[in-house]
Design an enzyme around this catalytic site. Structure first.
Site, short mmCIF file in Angstrom:
data_model
loop_
_atom_site.label_atom_id
_atom_site.label_comp_id
_atom_site.label_asym_id
_atom_site.label_seq_id
_atom_site.Cartn_x
_atom_site.Cartn_y
_atom_site.Cartn_z
N ASP A 60 11.94 -30.56 -28.22
CA ASP A 60 12.04 -32.03 -28.17
C ASP A 60 13.49 -32.52 -28.29
O ASP A 60 13.81 -33.35 -29.15
CB ASP A 60 11.20 -32.66 -29.30
CG ASP A 60 9.81 -32.07 -29.41
OD1 ASP A 60 9.15 -31.95 -28.37
OD2 ASP A 60 9.39 -31.73 -30.53
N GLU A 111 2.25 -37.21 -23.93
CA GLU A 111 3.06 -37.50 -25.11
C GLU A 111 4.53 -37.58 -24.72
O GLU A 111 4.87 -37.49 -23.53
CB GLU A 111 2.86 -36.41 -26.17
CG GLU A 111 3.16 -35.00 -25.71
CD GLU A 111 2.74 -33.95 -26.72
OE1 GLU A 111 2.08 -34.28 -27.73
OE2 GLU A 111 3.07 -32.75 -26.50
#
Length: 331
Positions: free
Chosen positions: A36, A201
Site C-alpha cells: 500500500d 478497496e
C-alpha cells in the site's frame, strides 16, 4: 467458420501483444518490500518519500525516483494514540501537503474486521521523528455498510474530501472541515465504487493537470498475503481499475459508460494495470504529480510471479499517460 477462427486468432494475438507491451516497473525499486505505498516529494530536501503499511508506517527515501531507496524509519514508532486493537500495526498510508504541512492518513484495523479507524498525522518535513499524531478522523463498527480503512485525501474545489472503504458495500467519501481531522459530513457519505462485498478497496481520487476529469482508481480482486499457501484463480487476483467523472465526488464511470457502483457482469471499471510478465497482482496504488519530471506517477505493490507463493510484495513505480482521456501505464 474459417473466418471466425481467423478473427479469434487475431484477437488472441492482439491481446497477447497488449499484455506483453505493458511496461515493467521502472528500475530501482524491485528489492523494496512494501504494501500500500504512497509517495511525495520534499523539494527542500531534494528527496522522494515512500510510505507503506507495517513498521507503524515505514518511511523510505531516495534522491531519485529510480532509487536507491533507504529505509529511514517509521512515522509513528510509538504507535497511534487511537485506542483500538491494531494501533501498533498501521495500514495503508496516504500522503499529501495541506496548509503548509505534510499530512498523512493511516488506518487501524485487523484482517476482516469492521472495528476500524482512520487517523492522521502531520509533519514539517516527512522525516522520522517530526510527526505529530492528531488521532482519529472517522471510524466504523461491525454492522456498518462500510469499513473505515484505506484512506485517501483530495483537496478539491469544494474542500478536503476523504475517500475510504474496502469490501462490504464499497468505497465512500466524506468531507473534512475546518481541519484535516475534522469530519464535516456523516458517514458513510457519498458512494463512489464497489457494492455487496465486491473485493474493491484502496480508492484513490486524482485529477491530472492535463485533463478536465477526475479519476477514481481502486484495487479489485484478491491480494496475496505473506504466508499464503495458494493463489486465487487466474483473473481473480488484485488489479488496478479506474472510473472517470466530472468532479471529485463522482459519479465515476468506466470506459463502457457504467457507473462503478453498479453490480454488473463483467464488473465495472476500466483496467489500468493487471498481472503481466513477472508482475503478479498489482494494487494498493496511489498517484502523484511528480514536480521533478512533470509527469503523473503511480506507485503500487506487487508480488513477483517467480517467487514462492506466500512471499513478500515489492514497490512498483510507473508513469501514467492521460492523453487519451484514460490513464495508460507507460515507460
Amino acid at each position: 467458420m474459417k473466418c471466425s477462427i481467423i478473427i479469434r486468432s487475431l484477437l488472441g494475438l492482439l491481446t497477447t501483444i497488449f499484455v506483453a507491451a505493458t511496461p515493467n516497473p521502472i528500475a530501482g525499486s524491485d528489492t523494496v518490500v512494501v504494501r500500500d505505498p504512497s509517495i511525495w516529494y520534499n523539494s527542500g530536501l531534494g528527496k522522494y518519500f515512500v510510505f507503506s503499511t507495517d513498521n507503524n508506517i515505514a518511511i523510505w527515501t531516495s534522491s531519485a525516483i529510480t532509487g536507491p531507496w533507504t529505509n529511514a524509519g517509521s512515522v509513528l514508532p510509538s504507535c497511534s494514540i487511537i485506542d483500538l486493537p491494531g494501533n501498533c500495526n498501521l495500514w495503508a498510508p496516504d500522503i499529501n501537503f495541506i496548509d503548509g504541512l505534510y499530512t498523512l492518513y493511516y488506518a487501524i484495523s485487523s484482517l476482516g474486521s469492521q472495528n476500524s479507524a482512520i487517523g492522521v498525522a502531520t509533519s514539517s518535513s516527512m522525516m522520522p521523528g517530526t510527526w505529530t499524531d492528531l488521532g482519529e478522523v472517522i471510524s466504523s463498527v461491525t454492522g456498518d455498510v462500510f469499513n473505515a480503512i484505506d484512506p485517501n485525501i483530495i483537496d478539491d474545489t469544494v474542500g478536503l474530501q476523504l475517500t475510504f472503504g474496502s469490501y462490504w458495500n464499497g468505497i465512500y467519501q466524506v468531507g473534512l472541515y475546518p481541519g484535516v481531522n475534522d469530519q464535516a459530513s456523516p458517514t458513510p457519505g457519498t458512494h463512489l465504487a464497489g457494492y455487496n462485498g465486491r473485493p474493491a478497496e484502496a480508492g484513490f481520487v486524482y485529477k491530472p493537470s492535463s485533463q478536465p476529469y477526475y479519476y477514481c482508481f481502486f484495487s479489485d480482486g484478491i491480494t496475496p498475503l505473506i504466508g499464503a499457501t495458494s493463489r486465487p484463480p487466474a483473473g481473480e487476483e488484485y488489479k488496478v481499475l479506474v472510473g472517470r467523472g466530472a468532479d471529485g465526488q463522482g459519479p465515476f464511470y468506466g470506459e463502457l459508460g457504467n457507473d462503478i457502483t453498479l453490480d454488473l457482469d463483467p464488473p465495472t471499471g476500466t483496467l489500468v494495470l493487471g498481472s503481466h510478465d513477472n508482475v503478479y497482482a498489482p494494487g494498493g496504488q496511489s498517484i502523484f504529480a511528480d514536480p521533478v519530471s512533470g509527469r503523473d506517477v503511480m506507485v503500487y505493490h506487487y508480488v513477483k510471479l517467480s517467487d514462492p507463493i506466500g512471499g513478500p510484495s515489492y514497490l512498483g513505480i510507473n508513469y501514467l499517460d492521460f492523453s487519451s482521456g484514460w490513464p495508460v501505464v507507460v515507460s
